[in-house]
Design an enzyme around this catalytic site. Structure first.
Site, PDB file in Angstrom:
ATOM      1  N   LYS A 143       3.895 -15.366   1.882  1.00  0.00           N
ATOM      2  CA  LYS A 143       3.819 -16.051   0.588  1.00  0.00           C
ATOM      3  C   LYS A 143       5.269 -16.296   0.163  1.00  0.00           C
ATOM      4  O   LYS A 143       5.711 -15.932  -0.929  1.00  0.00           O
ATOM      5  CB  LYS A 143       3.046 -15.159  -0.406  1.00  0.00           C
ATOM      6  N   ASP A 146      -2.660 -18.262   1.222  1.00  0.00           N
ATOM      7  CA  ASP A 146      -3.794 -18.953   0.588  1.00  0.00           C
ATOM      8  C   ASP A 146      -4.344 -20.034   1.513  1.00  0.00           C
ATOM      9  O   ASP A 146      -5.564 -20.187   1.668  1.00  0.00           O
ATOM     10  CB  ASP A 146      -3.427 -19.516  -0.789  1.00  0.00           C
ATOM     11  N   ASP A 195     -10.820  -9.084   7.473  1.00  0.00           N
ATOM     12  CA  ASP A 195     -12.203  -8.934   6.996  1.00  0.00           C
ATOM     13  C   ASP A 195     -12.846 -10.313   6.870  1.00  0.00           C
ATOM     14  O   ASP A 195     -14.013 -10.511   7.211  1.00  0.00           O
ATOM     15  CB  ASP A 195     -12.247  -8.217   5.641  1.00  0.00           C
ATOM     16  N   TYR A 206       0.826  -1.214   0.000  1.00  0.00           N
ATOM     17  CA  TYR A 206       0.000   0.000   0.000  1.00  0.00           C
ATOM     18  C   TYR A 206       0.861   1.266   0.000  1.00  0.00           C
ATOM     19  O   TYR A 206       0.373   2.361  -0.250  1.00  0.00           O
ATOM     20  CB  TYR A 206      -0.938   0.031   1.212  1.00  0.00           C
ATOM     21  N   ASP A 241      -5.123  -7.011   6.114  1.00  0.00           N
ATOM     22  CA  ASP A 241      -6.345  -6.300   5.720  1.00  0.00           C
ATOM     23  C   ASP A 241      -7.403  -7.304   5.255  1.00  0.00           C
ATOM     24  O   ASP A 241      -8.544  -7.337   5.734  1.00  0.00           O
ATOM     25  CB  ASP A 241      -5.958  -5.333   4.576  1.00  0.00           C
TER      26      ASP A 241
END
Ligand code: NAD
Length: 354
Positions: free
Chosen positions: A188, A220, A248, A141, A244
């Site tokens: 990852k 994943d 959620d 970000y 993030d």
């Protein structure tokens, strides 16, 4: 104790939920003999409308003169043009950077009273109590990016440095020491260089915390484990983007996005406290907003910025009592069942604090 709290209600349901959290903090102040001053300031779309910028200098000054910041949410369709040079979320990114709030704590609990409300088998929700520690001021970000209007390529960069990963890993290990002594690091590393650096740095920091168990999960697989064995997680440390998205997803375990609080912390006691949800323009002004996430954010403010642990627990217990008594806002009501307004729900939490 005397404390000054900067309140940034923001847009959409932001003012509806922050006003309830302020009422809760005021109640706590009178019950425990504290003196809290609330200074409201503009941020987000409303600030763009009034001043042309999403974080006016005056708001930043109000925040700087405070012990903590309580935020609602920013954004909405009125300001959603992605090509606009001034956008509501810029203020949020700016304030996180300004105070170097690099660790975002997002606790996720499954409430027995809401077990029937989630799409999961209720038995999977037994003992679900996890804490996300999301890196907040680095990663993709904030990394180098290129956008060329309507051009045929664009990129964002997942860039992490060792010190950035070290400091958030320390927060995660320390948090685990006051919980169930387990950290799961999400990455990852099988595909991305930034996450190989992430993993080796977390492993190195772990050397200082021999009492904490560490495991590594690829992002994943983590999405799946959050739904298939959510109770196995204690502290989850993740990059900005993975934290993030995963938190959620985990909100499903709590019954609604409206339930979850967060604290963004730096190296001192200053913190920014906000629910994890957005401005929910689809329900703004209808009395349907669930204020729990913001009220629990206020509890985190009491705990982390003001050091008032007993007071924080009183607020959390009041929320549990209110839910156990059957109070439901629209988002957590059984399908076709009755629900109460934001005001009525908050009044019940306030009574439970008595
Ligand atoms: P959202 O979180 O606002 O809403 C998603 C869904 O959850 C909606 O159906 C909404 O009604 C519901 N919901 C959210 N909070 C609720 C609550 N407290 N009580 C009951 N229901 C609730 O996400 P979105 O719709 O993707 O985004 C809306 C706006 O919010 C966008 O402009 C987005 O950029 C912004 N946003 C801001 C923040 C922030 O300020 N930190 C975070 C996320 C999104």
């Amino acid at each position: 104790m005397k404390a000054t709290i900067c309140v940034l209600p923001g847009d959409g349901i932001g003012p509806e939920v922050t006003s309830k959290a302020v009422a809760v903090l005021s109640k706590v102040a009178s019950k425990f003999g504290h003196d809290f001053t609330f200074n409201e300031a503009l941020m987000g779309g409303i600030a763009i409308d009034k001043t042309g910028t999403s974080l006016p200098a005056e708001s930043l000054k109000t925040a700087e003169q405070s012990d903590a910041i309580l935020l609602g949410a920013v954004g909405g369709p009125k300001w959603s043009d992605p090509t606009a040079s001034v956008r509501p979320e810029q203020g949020l990114l700016q304030i996180r950077k300004h105070f170097d709030l690099f660790a975002n704590l997002r606790p996720v609990k499954a409430y027995p009273a809401l077990a029937q409300h989630t799409p999961l088998r209720p038995d999977l929700l037994d003992n679900v109590d996890m804490l996300f520690v999301r890196e907040l001021t680095g990663g993709i970000y904030f990394g180098p990016r290129q956008e060329q209007g309507d051009g045929d390529s664009a990129y964002d960069t997942e860039l992490y440095t060792v010190p950035e990963v070290e400091r958030v890993a320390h927060v995660a290990f320390r948090a685990a020491q006051s919980r169930r002594n387990k950290v799961t690091s999400v990455d990852k590393a099988n595909v991305m260089a930034a996450y190989r650096l992430w993993r080796r740095t977390v492993v190195k920091v772990h050397e200082d915390y021999s009492d904490v168990e560490l495991d590594h999960v690829l992002v994943d697989a983590c999405t799946m484990y959050l739904m298939t064995r959510p109770a196995s997680f204690d502290v989850i440390v993740a990059s900005n983007i993975f934290g993030d998205i995963l938190s959620d997803e985990a909100s499903v375990l709590a019954g609604s996005l409206g339930m979850l609080p967060s604290a963004s912390l730096g190296s001192g006691t200053m913190g920014l406290y906000e629910p994890i949800h957005g401005s929910a323009p689809d329900i703004a002004g209808q009395g349907k907003a669930n204020p729990t996430g913001t009220i629990l954010s206020a509890a985190m403010l009491l705990r982390y910025s003001l050091g008032l642990e007993a007071e924080a627990k009183v607020v959390e217990a009041a929320v549990e009592k209110t839910l156990a008594a059957g109070a439901r806002t629209a988002d957590i009501a059984p399908r076709g069942g009755s629900f109460i307004s934001t005001n009525e729900y908050a009044d019940q939490v306030l009574s439970a604090i008595e």
